[in-house]
Design a protein around this motif. Structure first.
Motif, PDB file in Angstrom:
ATOM      1  N   MET A   1       0.843  -1.182   0.000  1.00 29.91           N
ATOM      2  CA  MET A   1       0.000   0.000   0.000  1.00 29.91           C
ATOM      3  C   MET A   1       0.878   1.230   0.000  1.00 29.91           C
ATOM      4  O   MET A   1       1.807   1.341   0.780  1.00 29.91           O
ATOM      5  CB  MET A   1      -0.898  -0.067   1.246  1.00 29.91           C
ATOM      6  N   LYS A   2       0.562   2.130  -0.873  1.00 31.83           N
ATOM      7  CA  LYS A   2       1.268   3.397  -0.967  1.00 31.83           C
ATOM      8  C   LYS A   2       1.046   4.220   0.312  1.00 31.83           C
ATOM      9  O   LYS A   2      -0.017   4.178   0.907  1.00 31.83           O
ATOM     10  CB  LYS A   2       0.739   4.152  -2.187  1.00 31.83           C
ATOM     11  N   LYS A   3       2.052   4.965   0.700  1.00 30.72           N
ATOM     12  CA  LYS A   3       1.926   5.834   1.876  1.00 30.72           C
ATOM     13  C   LYS A   3       0.957   6.969   1.559  1.00 30.72           C
ATOM     14  O   LYS A   3       0.816   7.391   0.420  1.00 30.72           O
ATOM     15  CB  LYS A   3       3.287   6.412   2.261  1.00 30.72           C
ATOM     16  N   ASN A   4       0.282   7.464   2.568  1.00 29.42           N
ATOM     17  CA  ASN A   4      -0.697   8.531   2.427  1.00 29.42           C
ATOM     18  C   ASN A   4      -0.270   9.749   3.230  1.00 29.42           C
ATOM     19  O   ASN A   4       0.389   9.626   4.254  1.00 29.42           O
ATOM     20  CB  ASN A   4      -2.055   8.059   2.946  1.00 29.42           C
ATOM     21  N   ASN A   5      -0.704  10.911   2.790  1.00 34.21           N
ATOM     22  CA  ASN A   5      -0.467  12.150   3.511  1.00 34.21           C
ATOM     23  C   ASN A   5      -1.769  12.522   4.215  1.00 34.21           C
ATOM     24  O   ASN A   5      -2.796  12.719   3.562  1.00 34.21           O
ATOM     25  CB  ASN A   5      -0.035  13.251   2.544  1.00 34.21           C
ATOM     26  N   LEU A   6      -1.716  12.604   5.532  1.00 38.31           N
ATOM     27  CA  LEU A   6      -2.911  12.894   6.319  1.00 38.31           C
ATOM     28  C   LEU A   6      -3.536  14.227   5.912  1.00 38.31           C
ATOM     29  O   LEU A   6      -4.759  14.355   5.881  1.00 38.31           O
ATOM     30  CB  LEU A   6      -2.576  12.895   7.815  1.00 38.31           C
ATOM     31  N   LYS A   7      -2.708  15.198   5.569  1.00 39.97           N
ATOM     32  CA  LYS A   7      -3.218  16.506   5.144  1.00 39.97           C
ATOM     33  C   LYS A   7      -4.124  16.349   3.920  1.00 39.97           C
ATOM     34  O   LYS A   7      -5.206  16.941   3.850  1.00 39.97           O
ATOM     35  CB  LYS A   7      -2.058  17.448   4.839  1.00 39.97           C
ATOM     36  N   HIS A   8      -3.713  15.526   2.958  1.00 41.71           N
ATOM     37  CA  HIS A   8      -4.511  15.310   1.747  1.00 41.71           C
ATOM     38  C   HIS A   8      -5.794  14.536   2.062  1.00 41.71           C
ATOM     39  O   HIS A   8      -6.881  14.882   1.592  1.00 41.71           O
ATOM     40  CB  HIS A   8      -3.699  14.561   0.689  1.00 41.71           C
ATOM     41  N   VAL A   9      -5.678  13.481   2.852  1.00 40.31           N
ATOM     42  CA  VAL A   9      -6.836  12.644   3.142  1.00 40.31           C
ATOM     43  C   VAL A   9      -7.903  13.435   3.915  1.00 40.31           C
ATOM     44  O   VAL A   9      -9.100  13.304   3.648  1.00 40.31           O
ATOM     45  CB  VAL A   9      -6.425  11.371   3.917  1.00 40.31           C
ATOM     46  N   LEU A  10      -7.483  14.287   4.838  1.00 41.91           N
ATOM     47  CA  LEU A  10      -8.440  15.027   5.675  1.00 41.91           C
ATOM     48  C   LEU A  10      -8.895  16.358   5.091  1.00 41.91           C
ATOM     49  O   LEU A  10      -9.764  17.012   5.657  1.00 41.91           O
ATOM     50  CB  LEU A  10      -7.836  15.288   7.059  1.00 41.91           C
ATOM     51  N   PHE A  25      -5.292   3.480   8.612  1.00 46.21           N
ATOM     52  CA  PHE A  25      -6.146   3.874   9.722  1.00 46.21           C
ATOM     53  C   PHE A  25      -6.381   2.633  10.566  1.00 46.21           C
ATOM     54  O   PHE A  25      -6.481   1.528  10.035  1.00 46.21           O
ATOM     55  CB  PHE A  25      -7.509   4.369   9.226  1.00 46.21           C
ATOM     56  N   SER A  26      -6.493   2.815  11.876  1.00 46.60           N
ATOM     57  CA  SER A  26      -6.788   1.683  12.744  1.00 46.60           C
ATOM     58  C   SER A  26      -7.821   2.085  13.781  1.00 46.60           C
ATOM     59  O   SER A  26      -7.732   3.155  14.383  1.00 46.60           O
ATOM     60  CB  SER A  26      -5.518   1.197  13.457  1.00 46.60           C
ATOM     61  N   LEU A  27      -8.791   1.209  13.998  1.00 47.87           N
ATOM     62  CA  LEU A  27      -9.815   1.414  15.018  1.00 47.87           C
ATOM     63  C   LEU A  27      -9.483   0.679  16.314  1.00 47.87           C
ATOM     64  O   LEU A  27     -10.140   0.887  17.318  1.00 47.87           O
ATOM     65  CB  LEU A  27     -11.169   0.908  14.494  1.00 47.87           C
ATOM     66  N   ASP A  28      -8.480  -0.186  16.280  1.00 53.25           N
ATOM     67  CA  ASP A  28      -8.152  -1.044  17.418  1.00 53.25           C
ATOM     68  C   ASP A  28      -6.780  -0.675  17.974  1.00 53.25           C
ATOM     69  O   ASP A  28      -5.755  -0.935  17.331  1.00 53.25           O
ATOM     70  CB  ASP A  28      -8.176  -2.506  16.974  1.00 53.25           C
ATOM     71  N   SER A  29      -6.757  -0.110  19.159  1.00 51.55           N
ATOM     72  CA  SER A  29      -5.492   0.344  19.755  1.00 51.55           C
ATOM     73  C   SER A  29      -4.539  -0.815  20.030  1.00 51.55           C
ATOM     74  O   SER A  29      -3.330  -0.617  20.124  1.00 51.55           O
ATOM     75  CB  SER A  29      -5.760   1.114  21.054  1.00 51.55           C
ATOM     76  N   ARG A  30      -5.057  -2.029  20.128  1.00 49.80           N
ATOM     77  CA  ARG A  30      -4.191  -3.190  20.372  1.00 49.80           C
ATOM     78  C   ARG A  30      -3.402  -3.587  19.130  1.00 49.80           C
ATOM     79  O   ARG A  30      -2.393  -4.261  19.224  1.00 49.80           O
ATOM     80  CB  ARG A  30      -5.024  -4.393  20.838  1.00 49.80           C
ATOM     81  N   LYS A  31      -3.878  -3.161  17.945  1.00 47.93           N
ATOM     82  CA  LYS A  31      -3.262  -3.575  16.690  1.00 47.93           C
ATOM     83  C   LYS A  31      -2.507  -2.456  15.978  1.00 47.93           C
ATOM     84  O   LYS A  31      -1.963  -2.688  14.908  1.00 47.93           O
ATOM     85  CB  LYS A  31      -4.337  -4.133  15.752  1.00 47.93           C
ATOM     86  N   ILE A  32      -2.485  -1.266  16.526  1.00 47.55           N
ATOM     87  CA  ILE A  32      -1.850  -0.143  15.831  1.00 47.55           C
ATOM     88  C   ILE A  32      -0.333  -0.249  15.829  1.00 47.55           C
ATOM     89  O   ILE A  32       0.258  -0.871  16.699  1.00 47.55           O
ATOM     90  CB  ILE A  32      -2.280   1.223  16.429  1.00 47.55           C
ATOM     91  N   THR A  33       0.247   0.366  14.814  1.00 53.60           N
ATOM     92  CA  THR A  33       1.703   0.443  14.710  1.00 53.60           C
ATOM     93  C   THR A  33       2.102   1.913  14.656  1.00 53.60           C
ATOM     94  O   THR A  33       1.252   2.793  14.538  1.00 53.60           O
ATOM     95  CB  THR A  33       2.221  -0.257  13.437  1.00 53.60           C
ATOM     96  N   SER A  34       3.373   2.152  14.666  1.00 52.84           N
ATOM     97  CA  SER A  34       3.885   3.525  14.621  1.00 52.84           C
ATOM     98  C   SER A  34       3.669   4.172  13.249  1.00 52.84           C
ATOM     99  O   SER A  34       3.911   5.359  13.089  1.00 52.84           O
ATOM    100  CB  SER A  34       5.368   3.549  14.983  1.00 52.84           C
ATOM    101  N   GLN A  35       3.194   3.421  12.273  1.00 48.77           N
ATOM    102  CA  GLN A  35       2.906   3.961  10.936  1.00 48.77           C
ATOM    103  C   GLN A  35       1.426   4.299  10.746  1.00 48.77           C
ATOM    104  O   GLN A  35       1.030   4.766   9.688  1.00 48.77           O
ATOM    105  CB  GLN A  35       3.317   2.936   9.866  1.00 48.77           C
ATOM    106  N   ASP A  36       0.612   4.063  11.768  1.00 51.41           N
ATOM    107  CA  ASP A  36      -0.837   4.197  11.660  1.00 51.41           C
ATOM    108  C   ASP A  36      -1.367   5.518  12.203  1.00 51.41           C
ATOM    109  O   ASP A  36      -0.711   6.191  13.005  1.00 51.41           O
ATOM    110  CB  ASP A  36      -1.537   3.067  12.422  1.00 51.41           C
TER     111      ASP A  36
END
Length: 178
Positions: A1-10, A25-36
């Protein structure tokens, strides 16, 4: 998956978003990474805002925090250089956010929705088989799992999250499905 810019998405929702590159994007704090980017929404059992400190410990890229106060929409606070953006009606916009993140795959695919009380699984499997016989690749999401003809992956829930649906559509588009 290509990286996204939060400024563009929002951009359609929050104009002063900082430039932040993220993977998912992640809805589950148990599964998040430092890239999310963690989406802290109010669910039926838990409120994701209660897990913001866990997301910060995992050094997420950013946090979108659902707010019930319209006037707080777009406010940005920082904890340890991690932006926390208040988002009014975040829950109602997850599919749109994920759609932008995945470059709007649903707009480029033919999608068939099957509804009703009984027979949905049978109908989707028949459509899948007929499409294969016609030489078309078809993806399916449903009770038996998500995937492609003769290769369904079991899912935890009957209905996937908006993020998972957009991700599946993105994969289907890359595989040139109908």
């Amino acid at each position: 998956m290509k990286k996204n810019n939060l400024k563009h998405v929002l951009f359609p929702w929050i104009k002063n978003t900082p430039e932040k590159i993220f993977s998912n994007f992640s809805l589950d704090s148990r599964k998040i990474t430092s890239q999310d980017v963690f989406l802290a929404i109010e669910g039926s059992k838990e409120n994701g805002n209660n897990f913001i400190s866990e997301a910060i410990e995992k050094k997420v890229v950013a946090i979108l925090s659902e707010t019930k106060e319209k006037e707080k929409h777009g406010e940005i606070n920082y904890i340890n250089t991690i932006p926390i953006l208040s988002f009014f009606q975040l829950s109602e916009n997850i599919s749109h956010l994920a759609g932008r993140m995945y470059k709007e795959p649903a707009k480029k695919l033919t999608i068939i929705g099957v509804t009703g009380t009984n027979g949905k699984t049978t109908v989707t499997q028949l459509i899948n088989q007929w499409s294969e016989l016609l030489g078309k690749k078809t993806g399916t999401m449903g009770t038996l799992g998500n995937g492609f003809f003769n290769n369904l992956k079991p899912t935890k829930n009957t209905t996937s999250s908006a993020i998972d649906i957009q991700s599946f559509l993105y994969i289907a588009l890359k595989k040139k499905l109908i």
